[in-house]
Write a protein that holds these residues in place. Structure first.
Motif, mmCIF file in Angstrom:
data_model
loop_
_atom_site.group_PDB
_atom_site.id
_atom_site.type_symbol
_atom_site.label_atom_id
_atom_site.label_comp_id
_atom_site.label_asym_id
_atom_site.label_seq_id
_atom_site.Cartn_x
_atom_site.Cartn_y
_atom_site.Cartn_z
ATOM 1 N N ILE A 893 44.076 -2.113 13.884
ATOM 2 C CA ILE A 893 43.482 -1.080 14.740
ATOM 3 C C ILE A 893 42.854 -1.748 15.943
ATOM 4 C CG2 ILE A 893 41.714 0.715 14.884
ATOM 5 C CD1 ILE A 893 42.069 1.118 11.885
ATOM 6 N N PRO A 894 43.215 -1.320 17.148
ATOM 7 C CA PRO A 894 42.699 -2.006 18.341
ATOM 8 C C PRO A 894 41.272 -1.572 18.667
ATOM 9 C CG PRO A 894 44.060 -0.164 19.001
ATOM 10 C CD PRO A 894 44.132 -0.228 17.489
ATOM 11 N N LYS A 895 40.616 -2.396 19.393
ATOM 12 C CA LYS A 895 39.307 -2.040 19.925
ATOM 13 C C LYS A 895 39.536 -1.301 21.245
ATOM 14 C CE LYS A 895 34.864 -3.972 21.338
ATOM 15 N NZ LYS A 895 34.078 -5.224 21.513
ATOM 16 N N PRO A 896 39.045 -0.092 21.393
ATOM 17 C CA PRO A 896 39.310 0.657 22.635
ATOM 18 C C PRO A 896 38.686 -0.040 23.828
ATOM 19 C CG PRO A 896 37.629 1.752 21.329
ATOM 20 C CD PRO A 896 38.178 0.660 20.462
ATOM 21 N N PRO A 897 39.290 0.130 24.989
ATOM 22 C CA PRO A 897 38.727 -0.493 26.195
ATOM 23 C C PRO A 897 37.360 0.094 26.511
ATOM 24 C CG PRO A 897 40.411 1.088 26.787
ATOM 25 C CD PRO A 897 40.462 0.953 25.287
ATOM 26 N N ARG A 898 36.579 -0.716 27.164
ATOM 27 C CA ARG A 898 35.262 -0.241 27.559
ATOM 28 C C ARG A 898 35.418 0.807 28.646
ATOM 29 N NH1 ARG A 898 30.200 -3.999 29.643
ATOM 30 N NH2 ARG A 898 28.656 -2.288 29.775
#
Length: 904
Positions: A893-898
């Motif tokens: 699961i990716p970390k969403p962009p800031r």
């Protein structure tokens, strides 16, 4: 002042002097205000003694305080003196005005100690409940120390006007120490109480001897006001008929107050507080019923108790009768009364107990109406609908608008019918549920032909108005030529919608009446009216997502068309039914059958308008199913017909549909070109809804042209894709343009009431927020869209909302829930609809979630399914080896962009 008022005032003030000053109380008049009153009254008495000396009236003046006979003699002698000398009246008035002012200034020793103090208020029922707001307003106004306080309580019979007025009057008794006068003016009776008779009763109650009471109404009014001049008395005038009856009974000074009840608002009477009583709210109705028959008893059968309240319609009189029945038979269950009241034919009979009957309050008002007003009341219940517009009374009666308006005014004034005004709408007529039953009861006593002719005129007027509204809304303009069999009745011009926006609002307000009209027409065997009204409202039902109501109405209409053996009617109705089945998502196969049969019938009839519309709608169905090639062929055929007619609005909708197909195929420049042409046509033809749909489709196209149609945000997918995936979509100016187009579309959609299209705009904005990494905004938007799609059974929108929500839940570390949501979306698109485009997108998103969960077998089978669907629909899909795609999809699961917050 008139001579009668001067005489009455002079005698009243001289009596006051005789009873207070002659008793020696003037010796204790230490205050200057009391000294002034004594001096003015003394001068008035001296003038009367001097003026009447030659007429033998001096002795009578001396006896005014103790002898009623003397008062009568003085009145007679004073009248002769005033008539004999024209200057005498001016002299007398010059003495009376300051004398009265001095008496009132500072409250010169109330005469209550020596004059009768009437206490005429009837008792208040011990079970009085509620009306707190109304009571507080009335009590505050009536007890105010300044001004002429005249308050009115008005409302329909049985609403509780009298008991509310009595409650207020009793609570204020201490504020009016000189007494309370009460009179039932019998305003609802055939012969109301005469004001002069009421005045005679009041005057006797105030201590005036019968011999001293003038014979003329004017004289009695003058004497009455003079008697009250120095007193604080509350008058309760119950059940007033009109202003003419009330005016002579009003006091002349602000020391007294008057509370009036009436079935009419007495609009031209000078009133300081008007209070309209409405039906009791549920809690107050519950309290009233409980006080009469026992709170524990109805609490033990709460559902039955609430049903009794509902069937009584919040009418206090009906609740009292129901409570009395329950109290009289304590062993009977409340549910038995509920059962008895449920039968509409006998409900008014059940609402009668002892000498109290609900029917009588309606009967009294009805009998006070003219023959035409009575007919109007009977006819207002002929169509089963909660309300009717005010203009409907003209066709019901078969009269002009002015005559109907005058008739309605009277029915409203006596509260036999009610009215309300929807937001931004015109006045509508409503009947209380019990009044409706009484109206129907009266109708059964008349020939059925009266109601039938009236309703046929009304339905004809509605059909004429619906024709006008429908012409403004039809996506393809004129749809077919067969709707001309039913007789129209001209509605008032101000009842006709002028623009497309007006038409949308008109249909929204009148939907319930139109559906009732279809049912009534079918039951009556008026086949032309049945199918033509249904056809005229079909587009509006689609706008409002009223697919269930549309199906129900069209089933009746199709039966009517069959009885007429009208192929054109059947073709039109099949086209409409197909749309309801398609957009309602309940039976896509049935929708295709409807469209196919309609196309054949329109071809046989040579109706190109209907044919092009049916072809276009079948093409929309196939596009929604993901059968893009078949859809494109159908739209091309429809386009040719629209151009040949020519029919620009139909052509505009076809171009928009073609743009959607181009977008699915990744042909973004072509799609935008078609949308440009569609927008120009919609604008030229003044169709704001079409403009909004184009704007929303343009925003979809612009956003997808940046993401290259990839259903996964870049931080979720970094694998191969046809075209270059953006590192950050927000860096492209077209991204902001898409967002602006969504906003513009939503504004128009809100204006025209197209909630379906707004749901899809919300979904588009949610997906943009997902790409931006703005989880909070995306979550809020997708939640709104999900609720809207569920409430309107828009399964395609629901499936899309679930897949967006799935990705958001995964980013919140709820992968199992995310997979469950995405699986539900795939199931909706595959089994419930089916929809190959929606399933392709949902399947690819589900595959990505399976990959994140390391469920490799599920990932492989789902990816294969997605690939198959993308190929079948012609949507762009990466031509890359399977292992490359699997590796790209099997990432954690990716970390969403800031997210970078925008100021604008």
């Amino acid at each position: 002042m008139t001579l009668e008022e001067l005489i009455a005032a002079a005698v009243s003030l001289t009596v006051l002097y005789a009873k207070r000053i002659a008793a020696g109380l003037a010796d204790r008049a230490a205050e200057s205000t009391e000294q002034a009153a004594a001096e003015h009254l003394g001068r008035l008495r001296a003038w009367m003694v001097t003026r009447l000396h030659g007429h033998g009236g001096e002795s009578a003046v001396e006896q005014l305080g103790v002898s009623p006979v003397a008062r009568g003699l003085v009145r007679q002698q004073l009248a002769e003196a005033l008539h004999a000398d024209p200057h005498a009246a001016g002299e007398l008035e010059a003495l009376i005005v300051p004398a009265r002012a001095a008496v009132l200034n500072g409250g010169f020793l109330s005469p209550a100690a020596h004059l009768p103090v009437p206490r005429q208020l009837p008792p208040v029922p011990g079970d009085f409940t509620g009306r707190d707001r109304e009571r507080h307003l009335l009590e505050a106004e009536l007890s105010s120390p300044s001004g002429s306080r005249v308050c009115l309580i008005h409302g329909p019979g049985g609403i509780g006007k009298t008991v509310t007025a009595l409650q207020v009057a009793h609570r204020l008794a201490a504020v009016f120490p000189d007494g309370q006068l009460f009179a039932d003016l019998r305003g609802a009776d055939p012969v109301p109480a005469a004001p002069d008779e009421v005045l005679g009763t009041f005057l006797r109650s105030l201590g005036v001897s019968p011999e001293a009471i003038p014979d003329t109404p004017e004289g009695r009014t003058g004497l009455f006001r003079s008697e009250l001049a120095a007193r604080r008395v509350l008058l309760l005038l119950d059940n007033a008929a009109d202003e003419e009856q009330v005016r002579p009974l009003l006091p002349g000074t602000g020391q007294c107050a008057t509370l009036i009840t009436s079935r009419t608002p007495l609009a031209v009477l000078a009133v300081t507080q008007r209070t309209l009583l409405a039906a009791l709210p549920e809690q107050e109705a519950w309290d009233l019923l409980g006080r009469i028959c026992g709170t524990e008893r109805i609490a033990a059968e709460a559902d039955a108790g609430r049903e009794v309240i509902r069937l009584c319609g919040g009418l206090p009189l009906a609740l009292r009768v129901a409570g009395a029945r329950l109290a009289a038979f304590p062993t009977r269950p409340v549910s038995r009364l509920t059962r008895d009241l449920t039968d509409e034919r006998g409900r008014l009979d059940v609402m009668s107990f002892g000498d109290t009957t609900v029917r009588s309050v309606f009967q009294t008002s009805y009998q006070a109406c003219s023959a035409q007003q009575q007919q109007a009341f009977r006819l207002l219940s002929a169509l089963e609908t909660p309300s009717l517009p005010a203009w409907a009374l003209a066709p019901l009666l078969g009269v002009d608008s002015a005559t109907a308006a005058a008739c309605l005014d009277r029915l409203l004034l006596i509260h036999l019918v009610g009215a309300h005004q929807p937001e931004a709408g015109s006045e509508r007529i409503v009947l209380h549920d019990l009044a409706r039953l009484f109206s129907r009861e009266l109708s059964t006593q008349r020939p059925q032909a009266e109601a039938d002719a009236a309703v046929q005129r009304l339905l004809g007027a509605y059909l004429a108005a619906a024709d006008t509204a429908d012409a403004a809304l039809r996506p393809a303009g004129r749809r077919h030529t067969g709707r001309n069999g039913a007789a129209r009745y001209p509605p008032p011009s101000d009842a006709l919608p002028g623009t497309a926006t007006d038409a949308i609002r008109w249909f929204d307000v009148e939907r319930g009446v139109l559906l009732a009209a279809v049912k009534h027409a079918h039951a009556a065997g008026w086949w032309d009216l049945c199918w033509e009204i249904t056809d005229a409202m079909s587009v509006s039902l689609e706008h409002q997502w009223r697919w269930r109501e549309s199906r129900q109405a069209h089933l009746l209409a199709l039966d009517a068309a069959g009885r007429l053996a009208d192929g054109g009617a059947r073709a039109a109705l099949l086209r409409n039914m197909g749309e309801a089945l398609r957009d309602g998502g309940t039976d896509l196969q049935g929708a295709e059958s409807c469209f196919t049969e309609a196309i054949g019938l329109f071809r046989d009839l040579g109706d190109d308008y209907g044919l092009s519309d049916a072809l276009g709608n079948l093409a929309i169905l196939r596009r929604q199913q993901g059968r893009l090639r078949e859809s494109a062929d159908g739209l091309a055929t429809a386009e040719d017909i629209f151009r040949s007619l020519p029919l620009e609005r139909g052509l505009a909708w076809t171009l928009r549909e073609q743009a959607v197909i181009s977008r699915h195929r990744g042909e973004y420049a072509s799609a935008l070109g078609k949308l440009d042409r569609a927008a120009a046509l919609f604008t030229a033809n003044d169709e704001p809804r079409g403009v909004a749909w184009v704007l929303r489709t343009r925003a979809d196209t612009e956003a997808e042209s940046i993401t290259r149609g990839c259903p996964l945000p870049r931080h979720w997918y970094d694998g191969p894709w046809p075209g270059q995936l953006p590192a950050r979509p927000t860096d492209d100016p077209l991204w902001a343009q898409a967002r602006a187009h969504y906003a513009d579309a939503e504004l128009i959609m809100e204006e025209v009431g197209d909630h379906r299209a707004r749901t899809w705009a919300l979904l588009g904005r949610a997906e943009m927020a997902l790409h931006d990494g703005d989880r909070r905004t995306a979550t809020g938007l997708v939640q709104q869209a999900r609720l809207r799609s569920e409430s309107h059974s828009d399964h395609r929108a629901l499936g899309r909302a679930l897949t967006v929500r799935a990705l958001l839940r995964a980013e919140e570390k709820n992968l199992d829930e995310a997979i469950s949501l995405a699986e539900s979306a795939v199931s909706i698109h595959r089994h419930l609809l089916p929809d190959q485009v929606g399933e392709a997108v949902a399947a690819l998103r589900l595959a990505r979630l399976y990959g994140a969960a390391q469920r490799h077998r599920n990932l492989l089978t789902t990816l294969e399914r997605a690939h198959t669907l993308y190929q079948a629909t012609g949507m762009p899909f990466p031509q890359a080896p399977a292992d490359v795609l699997l590796e790209a999809l099997a990432q954690p699961i990716p970390k969403p962009p800031r997210h970078r917050f925008r100021l604008f």
